[in-house]
Scaffold this motif. Sequence first.
Motif, PDB file in Angstrom:
ATOM      1  N   LEU A 183      -8.929 -10.788   5.097  1.00 19.92           N
ATOM      2  CA  LEU A 183      -7.499 -10.589   4.795  1.00 19.92           C
ATOM      3  C   LEU A 183      -7.342  -9.602   3.637  1.00 19.92           C
ATOM      4  O   LEU A 183      -6.492  -8.712   3.652  1.00 19.92           O
ATOM      5  CB  LEU A 183      -6.845 -11.925   4.405  1.00 19.92           C
ATOM      6  CG  LEU A 183      -6.715 -12.978   5.501  1.00 19.92           C
ATOM      7  CD1 LEU A 183      -6.216 -14.289   4.918  1.00 19.92           C
ATOM      8  CD2 LEU A 183      -5.771 -12.507   6.598  1.00 19.92           C
ATOM      9  N   TYR A 184      -8.196  -9.778   2.648  1.00 21.19           N
ATOM     10  CA  TYR A 184      -8.149  -8.903   1.471  1.00 21.19           C
ATOM     11  C   TYR A 184      -8.487  -7.460   1.853  1.00 21.19           C
ATOM     12  O   TYR A 184      -7.829  -6.516   1.420  1.00 21.19           O
ATOM     13  CB  TYR A 184      -9.130  -9.426   0.415  1.00 21.19           C
ATOM     14  CG  TYR A 184      -8.976  -8.734  -0.907  1.00 21.19           C
ATOM     15  CD1 TYR A 184      -7.954  -9.093  -1.785  1.00 21.19           C
ATOM     16  CD2 TYR A 184      -9.834  -7.705  -1.278  1.00 21.19           C
ATOM     17  CE1 TYR A 184      -7.793  -8.444  -2.997  1.00 21.19           C
ATOM     18  CE2 TYR A 184      -9.669  -7.048  -2.484  1.00 21.19           C
ATOM     19  CZ  TYR A 184      -8.653  -7.425  -3.342  1.00 21.19           C
ATOM     20  OH  TYR A 184      -8.496  -6.773  -4.542  1.00 21.19           O
ATOM     21  N   GLU A 185      -9.481  -7.312   2.710  1.00 19.64           N
ATOM     22  CA  GLU A 185      -9.899  -5.964   3.129  1.00 19.64           C
ATOM     23  C   GLU A 185      -8.819  -5.301   3.982  1.00 19.64           C
ATOM     24  O   GLU A 185      -8.623  -4.098   3.914  1.00 19.64           O
ATOM     25  CB  GLU A 185     -11.219  -6.032   3.914  1.00 19.64           C
ATOM     26  CG  GLU A 185     -12.412  -6.510   3.100  1.00 19.64           C
ATOM     27  CD  GLU A 185     -12.772  -5.577   1.951  1.00 19.64           C
ATOM     28  OE1 GLU A 185     -12.574  -4.366   2.053  1.00 19.64           O
ATOM     29  OE2 GLU A 185     -13.269  -6.097   0.921  1.00 19.64           O
ATOM     30  N   ILE A 186      -8.116  -6.096   4.790  1.00 19.69           N
ATOM     31  CA  ILE A 186      -7.030  -5.534   5.604  1.00 19.69           C
ATOM     32  C   ILE A 186      -5.959  -4.935   4.689  1.00 19.69           C
ATOM     33  O   ILE A 186      -5.499  -3.808   4.877  1.00 19.69           O
ATOM     34  CB  ILE A 186      -6.374  -6.618   6.506  1.00 19.69           C
ATOM     35  CG1 ILE A 186      -7.318  -7.057   7.605  1.00 19.69           C
ATOM     36  CG2 ILE A 186      -5.082  -6.103   7.131  1.00 19.69           C
ATOM     37  CD1 ILE A 186      -6.824  -8.245   8.417  1.00 19.69           C
ATOM     38  N   GLU A 187      -5.576  -5.710   3.655  1.00 12.49           N
ATOM     39  CA  GLU A 187      -4.527  -5.223   2.748  1.00 12.49           C
ATOM     40  C   GLU A 187      -4.976  -3.957   2.034  1.00 12.49           C
ATOM     41  O   GLU A 187      -4.207  -3.017   1.856  1.00 12.49           O
ATOM     42  CB  GLU A 187      -4.194  -6.305   1.724  1.00 12.49           C
ATOM     43  CG  GLU A 187      -3.441  -7.455   2.329  1.00 12.49           C
ATOM     44  CD  GLU A 187      -2.777  -8.315   1.270  1.00 12.49           C
ATOM     45  OE1 GLU A 187      -3.128  -8.186   0.080  1.00 12.49           O
ATOM     46  OE2 GLU A 187      -1.910  -9.132   1.641  1.00 12.49           O
ATOM     47  N   ASP A 188      -6.222  -3.960   1.632  1.00 15.40           N
ATOM     48  CA  ASP A 188      -6.786  -2.804   0.933  1.00 15.40           C
ATOM     49  C   ASP A 188      -6.727  -1.574   1.842  1.00 15.40           C
ATOM     50  O   ASP A 188      -6.343  -0.492   1.430  1.00 15.40           O
ATOM     51  CB  ASP A 188      -8.255  -3.127   0.600  1.00 15.40           C
ATOM     52  CG  ASP A 188      -8.620  -2.617  -0.767  1.00 15.40           C
ATOM     53  OD1 ASP A 188      -7.704  -2.355  -1.558  1.00 15.40           O
ATOM     54  OD2 ASP A 188      -9.827  -2.460  -1.028  1.00 15.40           O
ATOM     55  N   PHE A 189      -7.097  -1.810   3.093  1.00 17.31           N
ATOM     56  CA  PHE A 189      -7.107  -0.744   4.086  1.00 17.31           C
ATOM     57  C   PHE A 189      -5.683  -0.221   4.314  1.00 17.31           C
ATOM     58  O   PHE A 189      -5.440   0.989   4.369  1.00 17.31           O
ATOM     59  CB  PHE A 189      -7.702  -1.298   5.395  1.00 17.31           C
ATOM     60  CG  PHE A 189      -7.521  -0.405   6.580  1.00 17.31           C
ATOM     61  CD1 PHE A 189      -8.322   0.712   6.744  1.00 17.31           C
ATOM     62  CD2 PHE A 189      -6.553  -0.673   7.536  1.00 17.31           C
ATOM     63  CE1 PHE A 189      -8.157   1.542   7.842  1.00 17.31           C
ATOM     64  CE2 PHE A 189      -6.385   0.148   8.629  1.00 17.31           C
ATOM     65  CZ  PHE A 189      -7.190   1.261   8.780  1.00 17.31           C
ATOM     66  N   GLU A 190      -4.744  -1.161   4.431  1.00 13.91           N
ATOM     67  CA  GLU A 190      -3.367  -0.746   4.714  1.00 13.91           C
ATOM     68  C   GLU A 190      -2.721   0.004   3.545  1.00 13.91           C
ATOM     69  O   GLU A 190      -1.830   0.811   3.735  1.00 13.91           O
ATOM     70  CB  GLU A 190      -2.528  -1.955   5.137  1.00 13.91           C
ATOM     71  CG  GLU A 190      -2.940  -2.416   6.534  1.00 13.91           C
ATOM     72  CD  GLU A 190      -2.166  -3.616   7.063  1.00 13.91           C
ATOM     73  OE1 GLU A 190      -2.209  -3.835   8.273  1.00 13.91           O
ATOM     74  OE2 GLU A 190      -1.550  -4.340   6.256  1.00 13.91           O
ATOM     75  N   ARG A 191      -3.232  -0.265   2.325  1.00 10.17           N
ATOM     76  CA  ARG A 191      -2.701   0.427   1.135  1.00 10.17           C
ATOM     77  C   ARG A 191      -3.257   1.836   0.999  1.00 10.17           C
ATOM     78  O   ARG A 191      -2.646   2.701   0.395  1.00 10.17           O
ATOM     79  CB  ARG A 191      -3.077  -0.358  -0.127  1.00 10.17           C
ATOM     80  CG  ARG A 191      -2.036  -1.396  -0.546  1.00 10.17           C
ATOM     81  CD  ARG A 191      -2.297  -1.857  -1.961  1.00 10.17           C
ATOM     82  NE  ARG A 191      -3.613  -2.459  -2.104  1.00 10.17           N
ATOM     83  CZ  ARG A 191      -3.844  -3.771  -2.046  1.00 10.17           C
ATOM     84  NH1 ARG A 191      -2.853  -4.604  -1.856  1.00 10.17           N
ATOM     85  NH2 ARG A 191      -5.061  -4.260  -2.183  1.00 10.17           N
ATOM     86  N   GLU A 192      -4.441   2.057   1.578  1.00 10.22           N
ATOM     87  CA  GLU A 192      -5.124   3.345   1.392  1.00 10.22           C
ATOM     88  C   GLU A 192      -4.384   4.483   2.110  1.00 10.22           C
ATOM     89  O   GLU A 192      -4.008   4.352   3.264  1.00 10.22           O
ATOM     90  CB  GLU A 192      -6.577   3.228   1.905  1.00 10.22           C
ATOM     91  CG  GLU A 192      -7.416   4.453   1.712  1.00 10.22           C
ATOM     92  CD  GLU A 192      -7.466   4.939   0.268  1.00 10.22           C
ATOM     93  OE1 GLU A 192      -7.843   4.164  -0.614  1.00 10.22           O
ATOM     94  OE2 GLU A 192      -7.091   6.105   0.040  1.00 10.22           O
ATOM     95  N   LYS A 193      -4.182   5.599   1.396  1.00  7.82           N
ATOM     96  CA  LYS A 193      -3.426   6.726   1.982  1.00  7.82           C
ATOM     97  C   LYS A 193      -4.369   7.785   2.576  1.00  7.82           C
ATOM     98  O   LYS A 193      -4.039   8.473   3.516  1.00  7.82           O
ATOM     99  CB  LYS A 193      -2.565   7.406   0.901  1.00  7.82           C
ATOM    100  CG  LYS A 193      -1.565   6.490   0.226  1.00  7.82           C
ATOM    101  CD  LYS A 193      -0.260   6.417   1.025  1.00  7.82           C
ATOM    102  CE  LYS A 193       0.790   5.587   0.347  1.00  7.82           C
ATOM    103  NZ  LYS A 193       0.514   4.152   0.292  1.00  7.82           N
ATOM    104  N   ASP A 194      -5.554   7.899   1.996  1.00  5.09           N
ATOM    105  CA  ASP A 194      -6.474   8.955   2.418  1.00  5.09           C
ATOM    106  C   ASP A 194      -7.065   8.644   3.806  1.00  5.09           C
ATOM    107  O   ASP A 194      -7.709   7.606   3.992  1.00  5.09           O
ATOM    108  CB  ASP A 194      -7.600   9.052   1.369  1.00  5.09           C
ATOM    109  CG  ASP A 194      -8.541  10.190   1.669  1.00  5.09           C
ATOM    110  OD1 ASP A 194      -8.450  11.199   0.963  1.00  5.09           O
ATOM    111  OD2 ASP A 194      -9.366  10.061   2.612  1.00  5.09           O
TER     112      ASP A 194
END
Length: 262
Positions: A183-194
């Motif tokens: 779940l944490y990695e999904i959020e991190d991924f969704e926040r990433e712009k690059d």
Amino acid sequence: MTSNSKDPIDREVDEMLKLAKNGKFKPGIYNFCDRWCEKCKDTNRCFLFAQEEQRKTRRLSNTKDSDDEEFWEEAKHSFELTRRLIERSLLEEGLDPKKVLKEAKKQKNWDDNVETRYDQVKCLILARDYMKDVHIFLDNFHRSRFQFYPEFGMEIDFSDVKEKIETISWYHTLLPTKIWRSLYEIEDFEREKDEELRKLMFKDLLKYFRLVKKCIQKSKMAWQNLLKKRKELTPVCRKFIAMLNEIEKNLTYGKLENWGRL
Ligand code: SF4
């Protein structure tokens, strides 16, 4: 860069870096495994395993009086080792560790609301319920093995189901932890712009999801096999298989489904 220092921690950092650079390790393999090293076929390629072996050797030569003392000494040692490793890598990149630390302190990376937010996620709620119920089952199971011990000094043999019980036991705590991590990695991924970074992160995400699936599949298989051996446990095995099915049904992949099949 190696250190000529006589400091034992610096020498250990040298050894670890040498080990890490010898080409036999697969980078980050331990991030996506179930940490059941005893059963792992990749121990020769795992840097974490090699580190753990080094730690065991150090423990054997440790002369600390109590387990508590040894634990705190080990924790202090690991912390110092990690700090020096980070410092050394930053210096190798031409960066000043003090400046980097100062910058890092200014940034608020940790999201304080993460726990409260994840407490509402159904698959995690279900996985935590599963963990609690399995814990009670395992506790009762082992207690019942010793029910005749006071009278006859013997425990009930469970060698026919030992492997199944061990598997259930191993994965019941791992499952919520790995769901939390995904779940944490999904959020991190969704926040990433690059975009490039997102592609790399996505590959890792798939590995986190596979690990969650592995915890579920291995557990289900163990319950099914336990059921075959101990008919009297049929209702309880069925109950836990149903709980695992429900967790699987509720796994949250969010917008990631647009990225292809998981
Ligand atoms: S050796 Fe242990 S930590 Fe390393 S990949 Fe295998 S299970 Fe994971």
